[in-house]
Design a protein around this motif. Structure first.
Motif, short mmCIF file in Angstrom:
data_model
loop_
_atom_site.label_atom_id
_atom_site.label_comp_id
_atom_site.label_asym_id
_atom_site.label_seq_id
_atom_site.Cartn_x
_atom_site.Cartn_y
_atom_site.Cartn_z
N TYR A 302 0.79 -1.23 0.00
CA TYR A 302 0.00 0.00 0.00
C TYR A 302 0.82 1.28 0.00
O TYR A 302 0.36 2.31 -0.50
CB TYR A 302 -0.98 0.00 1.17
N ARG A 303 2.05 1.25 0.54
CA ARG A 303 2.83 2.49 0.58
C ARG A 303 3.16 3.01 -0.82
O ARG A 303 3.31 4.22 -1.03
CB ARG A 303 4.12 2.29 1.38
N LEU A 304 3.29 2.10 -1.78
CA LEU A 304 3.62 2.49 -3.15
C LEU A 304 2.46 2.29 -4.11
O LEU A 304 2.60 2.53 -5.32
CB LEU A 304 4.83 1.69 -3.64
N GLU A 305 1.31 1.89 -3.60
CA GLU A 305 0.18 1.56 -4.46
C GLU A 305 -0.27 2.76 -5.28
O GLU A 305 -0.54 2.64 -6.48
CB GLU A 305 -0.97 1.03 -3.60
N ASP A 306 -0.34 3.92 -4.66
CA ASP A 306 -0.78 5.11 -5.39
C ASP A 306 0.20 5.50 -6.49
O ASP A 306 -0.19 6.10 -7.49
CB ASP A 306 -0.98 6.28 -4.43
N ASP A 307 1.49 5.18 -6.31
CA ASP A 307 2.46 5.45 -7.34
C ASP A 307 2.31 4.51 -8.53
O ASP A 307 2.64 4.86 -9.66
CB ASP A 307 3.89 5.33 -6.79
N TYR A 308 1.81 3.31 -8.26
CA TYR A 308 1.63 2.31 -9.31
C TYR A 308 0.38 2.60 -10.15
O TYR A 308 0.41 2.51 -11.37
CB TYR A 308 1.51 0.92 -8.67
N LEU A 309 -0.71 2.94 -9.50
CA LEU A 309 -1.98 3.14 -10.20
C LEU A 309 -1.94 4.43 -11.02
O LEU A 309 -1.43 5.45 -10.56
CB LEU A 309 -3.13 3.21 -9.20
N PRO A 310 -2.47 4.42 -12.24
CA PRO A 310 -2.50 5.65 -13.06
C PRO A 310 -3.29 6.75 -12.35
O PRO A 310 -4.44 6.55 -11.96
CB PRO A 310 -3.20 5.21 -14.34
#
Length: 331
Positions: A302-310
């Motif tokens: 979850y810490r990097l999830e927003d960076d992964y999602l467009p």
């Protein structure tokens, strides 16, 4: 009329078909007593009984195989996999049997199954609970692939999927299960499969997205409008077979296109859409089609999830690139 969420519209559609068609049977892990991990089947076992809404063991291969047998004998099973990341043991039955029954029997038998699964990231879950592997199923001949993006479309498309005589993979974007509410009449009116929906009209660029990514795509279109850029937004809804005609009609106005999806980039459905645009509408383009996607990695925690999602900023940047390519300057 009360407004309901996407997950509640799934429940509403299942209840309607269970009541209207005695051949419909719902089953899967925890769908009965607990009403499903996301409560998509909440209350259905109490309303229709254990013979129509049945809990199963934690055995995805068994769930997929039983559905094939039920469908071949005249039932209309709706089988749930708790998360898309758990579906892989079931692919053998889906690919080798469900998708081939009509062809194998020369049309004597069909296989009216709906395989449902919550899919996609954005809820801070582990990797196997957050995957977007829809391209795996789009590659299988004999399957339909449907992904709703709003409560109204979830209701109408699920009704159509259950009534369809051939197998449907029905993926539900769990990130937006409760993100928006709509009035959804419980009238049993199905929406057409194999047809895209225009969610926003525009003249400068065509944005194509599906599932949860439409939330950011529509937000990007709104931001672009403040800059004088008019974006048309298309939701394919049925990814296989793809309604390329609606896309072409849009490109006749806009001449530019950006495809957005959270699945990994390589071999994703965005690549197929780009290929079909190049095949059927290349002369309409004034810039190469751009893609905004997830990355070619396992979806992170979850810490990097927003960076992964467009996100909105990536989509807006991609639109500016296609506009700059054709005009020499950002509009």
């Amino acid at each position: 009329m009360a407004q309901i969420t996407l997950v509640e519209s799934i429940t509403q559609a299942l209840a309607y078909e269970l009541n209207a068609d005695q051949r419909v049977v719902v089953f899967g892990e925890d769908v009965g007593i607990n009403g499903g991990v996301f409560r998509a089947t909440d209350g259905l076992q109490q309303q229709f009984g254990v013979d129509r809404v049945r809990d199963t063991p934690l055995a995805e291969t068994m769930i997929a195989g039983i559905a094939v047998g039920m469908a071949a004998q005249g039932l209309r099973p709706v089988a749930e996999f708790q998360f898309m990341g758990f579906i892989y043991p079931a692919i053998d039955h889906v690919l080798s049997h469900a998708a081939r029954y009509r062809n194998r029997t020369r049309g004597r038998l069909s296989c009216p199954i709906v395989y449902r699964a919550p899919y996609g990231g954005g809820i801070h879950a582990p990797e196997h609970h957050s995957e977007s592997m829809e391209a795996l199923f789009a590659h299988i001949p004999g399957l339909r692939l449907v992904i709703p993006s709003s409560p109204a479309r979830a209701y109408g498309l699920l009704l159509a999927a259950i009534r369809n005589p051939d197998p449907v993979i029905f993926l539900e974007p769990k990130r937006i299960y409760r993100a928006v509410r709509q009035e959804v009449p419980d009238d049993g009116d199905a929406l057409p499969l194999d047809r895209a929906f225009i969610l926003r009209e525009g003249n400068d660029v065509t944005l194509i997205s599906w599932g949860a990514s439409l939330k950011e795509t529509l937000a990007a279109a709104e931001q672009l409008s403040t800059e004088g850029i008019s974006a048309e937004v298309i939701d394919p809804a049925t990814l296989k077979p793809l309604d390329i005609h609606t896309v072409i009609d849009s490109l006749e106005k806009t001449h530019r296109c950006v495809v957005v999806h959270e699945a990994p980039r390589f071999g994703g459905l965005g690549a197929e859409i780009v290929a079909q645009i190049n095949e059927y509408a290349f002369d309409l383009l004034q810039a190469p089609v751009n893609r905004v996607t997830g990355y070619d990695t396992v979806i992170p925690y979850y810490r990097l999830e927003d960076d992964y999602l467009p996100g909105v900023s990536r989509i807006v940047s991609a639109v500016r690139e296609v506009l700059e390519y054709s005009t020499g300057e950002v509009k």
